[in-house]
Design a protein around this motif. Sequence first.
Motif, PDB file in Angstrom:
ATOM      1  N   VAL A 183       0.851  -1.182   0.000  1.00 12.18           N
ATOM      2  CA  VAL A 183       0.000   0.000   0.000  1.00 12.18           C
ATOM      3  C   VAL A 183       0.888   1.235   0.000  1.00 12.18           C
ATOM      4  O   VAL A 183       1.673   1.433   0.927  1.00 12.18           O
ATOM      5  N   HIS A 184       0.779   2.043  -1.050  1.00 15.43           N
ATOM      6  CA  HIS A 184       1.488   3.329  -1.084  1.00 15.43           C
ATOM      7  C   HIS A 184       0.541   4.384  -0.542  1.00 15.43           C
ATOM      8  O   HIS A 184      -0.654   4.379  -0.853  1.00 15.43           O
ATOM      9  N   HIS A 185       1.054   5.269   0.300  1.00 14.61           N
ATOM     10  CA  HIS A 185       0.211   6.260   0.963  1.00 14.61           C
ATOM     11  C   HIS A 185       1.036   7.479   1.337  1.00 14.61           C
ATOM     12  O   HIS A 185       2.265   7.468   1.211  1.00 14.61           O
ATOM     13  N   THR A 186       0.359   8.512   1.811  1.00 14.27           N
ATOM     14  CA  THR A 186       1.093   9.674   2.300  1.00 14.27           C
ATOM     15  C   THR A 186       1.841   9.255   3.560  1.00 14.27           C
ATOM     16  O   THR A 186       1.395   8.373   4.297  1.00 14.27           O
ATOM     17  N   ALA A 187       2.972   9.870   3.779  1.00  7.37           N
ATOM     18  CA  ALA A 187       3.771   9.556   4.970  1.00  7.37           C
ATOM     19  C   ALA A 187       2.988   9.943   6.219  1.00  7.37           C
ATOM     20  O   ALA A 187       2.427  11.036   6.297  1.00  7.37           O
ATOM     21  N   ALA A 188       2.918   9.022   7.170  1.00  2.00           N
ATOM     22  CA  ALA A 188       2.214   9.272   8.435  1.00  2.00           C
ATOM     23  C   ALA A 188       3.089   8.755   9.558  1.00  2.00           C
ATOM     24  O   ALA A 188       3.691   7.690   9.442  1.00  2.00           O
ATOM     25  N   GLY A 189       3.146   9.501  10.647  1.00  2.00           N
ATOM     26  CA  GLY A 189       4.028   9.136  11.739  1.00  2.00           C
ATOM     27  C   GLY A 189       3.377   8.368  12.873  1.00  2.00           C
ATOM     28  O   GLY A 189       4.031   7.634  13.579  1.00  2.00           O
ATOM     29  N   LYS A 190       2.085   8.502  13.046  1.00  2.00           N
ATOM     30  CA  LYS A 190       1.402   7.867  14.173  1.00  2.00           C
ATOM     31  C   LYS A 190       0.673   6.604  13.724  1.00  2.00           C
ATOM     32  O   LYS A 190       0.115   6.552  12.629  1.00  2.00           O
ATOM     33  N   LEU A 235       8.281   5.516   5.041  1.00  2.76           N
ATOM     34  CA  LEU A 235       7.114   6.116   5.703  1.00  2.76           C
ATOM     35  C   LEU A 235       5.899   6.186   4.785  1.00  2.76           C
ATOM     36  O   LEU A 235       4.784   6.351   5.251  1.00  2.76           O
ATOM     37  N   ASP A 236       6.112   6.053   3.481  1.00  2.00           N
ATOM     38  CA  ASP A 236       5.005   6.182   2.530  1.00  2.00           C
ATOM     39  C   ASP A 236       4.584   4.856   1.904  1.00  2.00           C
ATOM     40  O   ASP A 236       3.911   4.830   0.873  1.00  2.00           O
ATOM     41  N   ALA A 237       4.960   3.747   2.507  1.00  3.05           N
ATOM     42  CA  ALA A 237       4.582   2.433   1.988  1.00  3.05           C
ATOM     43  C   ALA A 237       4.377   1.457   3.138  1.00  3.05           C
ATOM     44  O   ALA A 237       5.134   1.456   4.112  1.00  3.05           O
ATOM     45  N   SER A 238       3.340   0.638   3.013  1.00  2.05           N
ATOM     46  CA  SER A 238       3.039  -0.373   4.031  1.00  2.05           C
ATOM     47  C   SER A 238       2.791  -1.709   3.361  1.00  2.05           C
ATOM     48  O   SER A 238       2.437  -1.775   2.181  1.00  2.05           O
ATOM     49  N   ILE A 239       2.950  -2.748   4.150  1.00  2.00           N
ATOM     50  CA  ILE A 239       2.630  -4.100   3.707  1.00  2.00           C
ATOM     51  C   ILE A 239       1.569  -4.658   4.638  1.00  2.00           C
ATOM     52  O   ILE A 239       1.638  -4.485   5.857  1.00  2.00           O
ATOM     53  N   VAL A 240       0.595  -5.321   4.036  1.00  2.00           N
ATOM     54  CA  VAL A 240      -0.421  -6.077   4.778  1.00  2.00           C
ATOM     55  C   VAL A 240      -0.241  -7.523   4.340  1.00  2.00           C
ATOM     56  O   VAL A 240      -0.218  -7.817   3.138  1.00  2.00           O
ATOM     57  N   MET A 241      -0.069  -8.408   5.315  1.00  2.00           N
ATOM     58  CA  MET A 241       0.151  -9.824   4.989  1.00  2.00           C
ATOM     59  C   MET A 241      -0.451 -10.719   6.075  1.00  2.00           C
ATOM     60  O   MET A 241      -0.778 -10.256   7.165  1.00  2.00           O
ATOM     61  N   ARG A 242      -0.581 -11.987   5.746  1.00  2.00           N
ATOM     62  CA  ARG A 242      -1.121 -12.943   6.718  1.00  2.00           C
ATOM     63  C   ARG A 242      -0.158 -13.068   7.906  1.00  2.00           C
ATOM     64  O   ARG A 242       1.054 -13.178   7.729  1.00  2.00           O
ATOM     65  N   THR A 243      -0.727 -13.053   9.083  1.00  2.00           N
ATOM     66  CA  THR A 243       0.058 -13.148  10.312  1.00  2.00           C
ATOM     67  C   THR A 243       0.867 -14.443  10.345  1.00  2.00           C
ATOM     68  O   THR A 243       2.053 -14.434  10.701  1.00  2.00           O
ATOM     69  N   ALA A 244       0.243 -15.553   9.967  1.00  2.00           N
ATOM     70  CA  ALA A 244       0.940 -16.844   9.984  1.00  2.00           C
ATOM     71  C   ALA A 244       2.159 -16.821   9.062  1.00  2.00           C
ATOM     72  O   ALA A 244       3.207 -17.381   9.393  1.00  2.00           O
ATOM     73  N   ASP A 245       2.037 -16.170   7.908  1.00  2.00           N
ATOM     74  CA  ASP A 245       3.169 -16.068   6.983  1.00  2.00           C
ATOM     75  C   ASP A 245       4.292 -15.249   7.601  1.00  2.00           C
ATOM     76  O   ASP A 245       5.474 -15.576   7.438  1.00  2.00           O
ATOM     77  N   TYR A 246       3.932 -14.165   8.288  1.00  2.00           N
ATOM     78  CA  TYR A 246       4.959 -13.354   8.942  1.00  2.00           C
ATOM     79  C   TYR A 246       5.768 -14.207   9.918  1.00  2.00           C
ATOM     80  O   TYR A 246       7.004 -14.214   9.890  1.00  2.00           O
TER      81      TYR A 246
END
Length: 160
Positions: free
Chosen positions: A21-28, A135-146
Amino acid sequence: MSTYDKLQALLQVHQIDYKLVHHTAAGKSEEVAAIRGTEVSQGAKALVCRVKITSNTRKHVLAVFPADRQADLDAVAAAVGGKKASLVPHDLARELTGCEIGAIPPFTFNPELQLVVDPTLRTRHDEIAFNAGRLDASIVMRTADYFRVAAPEQAVIVKD
């Protein structure tokens, strides 16, 4: 190679399905969860700590826990056989992870940085979310895979 690139390469080598997920940089954590469309409790927060083992021995730890909880630095120290833990200065965190504070993923690519994860991260959600080394990119993945790919040491490191 950047941490962002190393992370994606690692997940691809292990044939892990994930969403980038590309997004605006967010700190919190609350801000970035809203942008990602995830719960704050799905966030995997990563802190770089220095743990005093003996009077002249230190160890660096990447402590990972759900973003809606607070780290217990005494528990982080105890988890690795130490006496006291503290957060490292920003420049050392950058040196050890290749990332800015707030962008550190819950993986370590540095043998000098021991990965310790609170087990509640595994049991709360089917998917976790985290900053992907930027800060401008996130990953969402399966917990078990992590947990399978990261193979972290697990210890209770959050406050009650």
